[in-house]
Design a protein around this motif. Structure first.
Motif, short mmCIF file in Angstrom:
data_model
loop_
_atom_site.label_atom_id
_atom_site.label_comp_id
_atom_site.label_asym_id
_atom_site.label_seq_id
_atom_site.Cartn_x
_atom_site.Cartn_y
_atom_site.Cartn_z
N LEU A 346 0.83 -1.20 0.00
CA LEU A 346 0.00 0.00 0.00
C LEU A 346 0.87 1.26 0.00
N ILE A 347 1.86 1.27 0.88
CA ILE A 347 2.67 2.48 1.07
C ILE A 347 3.63 2.68 -0.08
N LYS A 348 4.31 1.62 -0.50
CA LYS A 348 5.47 1.79 -1.36
C LYS A 348 5.21 1.44 -2.83
N ASN A 349 4.23 0.58 -3.08
CA ASN A 349 3.88 0.32 -4.47
C ASN A 349 2.73 1.20 -4.95
N LEU A 350 1.77 1.45 -4.05
CA LEU A 350 0.66 2.33 -4.42
C LEU A 350 0.89 3.78 -4.01
N LEU A 351 1.93 4.02 -3.21
CA LEU A 351 2.23 5.36 -2.69
C LEU A 351 1.01 5.99 -2.03
N ILE A 352 0.39 5.23 -1.16
CA ILE A 352 -0.74 5.72 -0.37
C ILE A 352 -0.28 5.87 1.07
N ASP A 353 -0.59 7.00 1.65
CA ASP A 353 -0.16 7.36 3.00
C ASP A 353 -0.47 6.25 4.00
N TRP A 354 0.51 5.93 4.84
CA TRP A 354 0.35 4.84 5.82
C TRP A 354 -0.86 5.05 6.72
N ARG A 355 -1.29 6.29 6.90
CA ARG A 355 -2.43 6.56 7.78
C ARG A 355 -3.73 6.00 7.22
N GLN A 356 -3.82 5.91 5.87
CA GLN A 356 -5.00 5.28 5.26
C GLN A 356 -5.05 3.80 5.62
N GLY A 357 -3.91 3.14 5.58
CA GLY A 357 -3.86 1.72 5.94
C GLY A 357 -4.13 1.51 7.41
N GLU A 358 -3.57 2.38 8.25
CA GLU A 358 -3.79 2.26 9.69
C GLU A 358 -5.27 2.37 10.02
N GLU A 359 -5.96 3.29 9.36
CA GLU A 359 -7.40 3.45 9.61
C GLU A 359 -8.18 2.21 9.17
N TRP A 360 -7.79 1.61 8.04
CA TRP A 360 -8.50 0.41 7.57
C TRP A 360 -8.29 -0.76 8.53
N PHE A 361 -7.06 -0.94 8.98
CA PHE A 361 -6.80 -1.99 9.95
C PHE A 361 -7.51 -1.71 11.26
N TRP A 362 -7.58 -0.46 11.66
CA TRP A 362 -8.29 -0.10 12.89
C TRP A 362 -9.75 -0.55 12.82
N ASP A 363 -10.35 -0.47 11.64
CA ASP A 363 -11.76 -0.82 11.49
C ASP A 363 -11.97 -2.31 11.31
N THR A 364 -10.99 -3.03 10.79
CA THR A 364 -11.24 -4.42 10.38
C THR A 364 -10.52 -5.47 11.23
N LEU A 365 -9.54 -5.08 12.04
CA LEU A 365 -8.82 -6.04 12.87
C LEU A 365 -9.48 -6.20 14.23
N VAL A 366 -9.63 -7.43 14.69
CA VAL A 366 -10.15 -7.65 16.04
C VAL A 366 -9.12 -7.31 17.09
N ASP A 367 -7.83 -7.25 16.70
CA ASP A 367 -6.78 -6.97 17.68
C ASP A 367 -6.19 -5.56 17.56
N ALA A 368 -6.84 -4.68 16.79
CA ALA A 368 -6.31 -3.33 16.63
C ALA A 368 -6.34 -2.59 17.96
N ASP A 369 -5.19 -2.07 18.37
CA ASP A 369 -5.15 -1.25 19.57
C ASP A 369 -4.44 0.06 19.28
N SER A 370 -4.42 0.94 20.26
CA SER A 370 -3.91 2.29 20.06
C SER A 370 -2.41 2.34 19.87
N ALA A 371 -1.71 1.28 20.25
CA ALA A 371 -0.25 1.28 20.15
C ALA A 371 0.24 0.43 18.98
N SER A 372 -0.04 -0.86 19.01
CA SER A 372 0.55 -1.78 18.03
C SER A 372 0.13 -1.45 16.60
N ASN A 373 -1.10 -1.01 16.40
CA ASN A 373 -1.56 -0.75 15.04
C ASN A 373 -0.79 0.40 14.39
N PRO A 374 -0.80 1.62 14.96
CA PRO A 374 -0.02 2.68 14.31
C PRO A 374 1.49 2.44 14.37
N PHE A 375 1.96 1.84 15.45
CA PHE A 375 3.39 1.55 15.58
C PHE A 375 3.86 0.67 14.42
#
Length: 449
Positions: A346-375
């Motif tokens: 997403l970041i390096k082949n599509l050149l899409i800001d990592w924050r877009q991916g972080e938000e998608w994982f935040w919505d779709t992962l059962v284990d998304a937390d405030s630290a590990s996901n953005p980290f």
């Protein structure tokens, strides 16, 4: 006299220091969970996390009732709700296990100070991290930015405390206290109900967490070092959602693993989770700001909505990327090796800001937390801690040959890629890799300046 135990990301009875402190007072105990989506800075939970929370709260409430206790559910700003429940229960004490994200720390510190002025007994405890963030420092007294010396410093500290036993009884209040109905919170998806795959793959709650740990230590620990990078193998613990919600404590995991006489690599991965939380403690804006400010110069192009949607749906034409994104959508989970690959794409082949991916994982992962996901997203992007070399670009085709050589994982989640006419990739991996390296030159120049 009554004590309140404010449950947050510690939805368990065993090894719960706040609960133990309340029980030691030998008076009725009221369990409280507050769904706070209104306090400043609090991030609304994603859909998959809300599904997990519903079932974990149902399990916790049932386990408390079996022992004579009660779990009160209230919704609203935590500062107001906690005060209301203290008054409703005529409580003289409240206990909780510490939180480490910025907005939550502000809420807790403010409540602790004001309630003590009102002669309410308040105490907080270490229940979610093996090592408190302010106790792990470099020789110069600062926080660590590289994992290996961080973990070495952790292991040089006194060993993590032994886990506390599960209470047999939790005496509840004599009079009923008003509680929201869990079903009224609307945490479960209904129109449409997309959670079938989650129900098939998970058992939220403390009993399920303990069962997964026992099974992992007995059956999978010996092959963890070798198999943890192979997405088709069941070699990982799958405990991350339970750790995220505190259905099992890191102290329990630590001591039961140490007791086997094996598992140093597995425990270092628990240490990686600690590193993420320690980083968030020192950088509360981890989900929105580059940890390394020189990455502010990275020249993100205008967002390509079609490319983002193709990535989210697993329609990029890249077999391993598509398989991972479909596993995520179906199960609320993705193998960690594949997480790194889809993030890099997403970041390096599509050149899409990592924050877009972080938000998608935040919505779709059962284990998304405030630290590990953005980290983790910042680690892949190169803007975070321990991200060397920062220009690392995972080649998903080479990664598939190395870690899924027989396409077992790909056939399971993206079978059309193993057919006679696989879909065409939406971008060229080689050309976009070069484009990303050119963009990283901007960061390099900014660092030199």
């Amino acid at each position: 006299m009554t004590s309140i135990v404010w449950f947050r990301d510690d939805l368990r009875l065993a090894d719960n220091p706040a609960l133990r402190a309340a029980l030691d007072r030998a008076e009725p105990v009221v369990g409280l969970y507050v769904l706070d989506e209104e306090s400043p800075g609090i991030r609304r939970l994603g859909g998959a996390a809300r599904w997990w929370l519903h079932h974990s709260l149902a399990s916790l409430g049932e386990r408390l009732r079996e022992r004579g206790g009660t779990l009160i559910l209230r919704r609203g700003p935590a500062d107001r709700v906690v005060r209301e429940v203290l008054a409703d229960a005529s409580a003289t004490a409240i206990f909780w296990n510490r939180r480490y994200a910025g907005p939550e720390r502000e809420i807790d510190a403010g409540l602790k100070a004001s309630l003590r002025e009102e002669s309410i007994a308040v105490a907080s405890f270490a229940g979610s991290l093996l090592f408190e963030p302010w106790t792990v420092k470099t020789g110069g007294g600062t926080h660590f930015s590289v994992f290996t010396p961080f973990w070495r410093a952790c292991l040089a500290l006194p060993a993590p405390r032994a886990p506390l036993p599960e209470p047999r009884e939790v005496p509840g209040p004599a009079q009923a206290i008003a509680s929201d109905a869990l079903e009224d919170w609307g945490l479960l998806p209904t129109r449409p109900d997309w959670a079938e795959g989650l129900r098939e793959n998970w058992e939220p709650g403390e009993p399920g967490a303990r069962a997964r740990l026992r099974e992992f230590l007995a059956e999978d620990l010996d092959r963890y070092d070798r198999g943890r990078d192979v997405p088709s193998e069941e070699a990982t613990s799958r405990l991350s959602p339970s750790l995220r919600w505190g259905e099992i404590s890191p102290f329990t995991i630590w001591h039961e693993t140490v007791a086997t006489g094996r598992g140093a690599k597995f425990l270092s991965e628990v240490g990686w989770r600690e590193f993420a939380w320690h980083t968030l403690f020192h950088f509360p804006d981890l989900a929105t700001k580059n940890l390394r400010s020189d990455f502010d110069a990275f020249p993100w192009p205008e967002l390509d909505e079609d490319h983002l949607a193709a990535w989210q749906r697993g329609n990029t034409g890249v077999p391993l990327v598509d398989a991972g994104m479909r596993e995520l959508w179906h199960t609320g989970y993705m193998h960690n090796r594949v997480r790194m690959i889809v993030a890099s794409y997403l970041i390096k082949n599509l050149l899409i800001d990592w924050r877009q991916g972080e938000e998608w994982f935040w919505d779709t992962l059962v284990d998304a937390d405030s630290a590990s996901n953005p980290f983790s997203w910042q680690w892949v992007a190169g803007s975070g801690a321990d991200a060397a070399p920062y220009f690392r670009i995972f080649n998903p085709e080479l990664q598939a040959k190395k870690f899924d050589p027989d396409a077992v994982y790909i056939r399971r989640w993206a079978a059309e890629h193993a057919g006679d006419e696989p879909p065409e990739p939406i971008v060229d991996l080689y050309a976009t890799r070069n484009r990303a390296l050119e963009a990283y030159e901007k960061v390099k120049q900014n660092r030199a300046e």
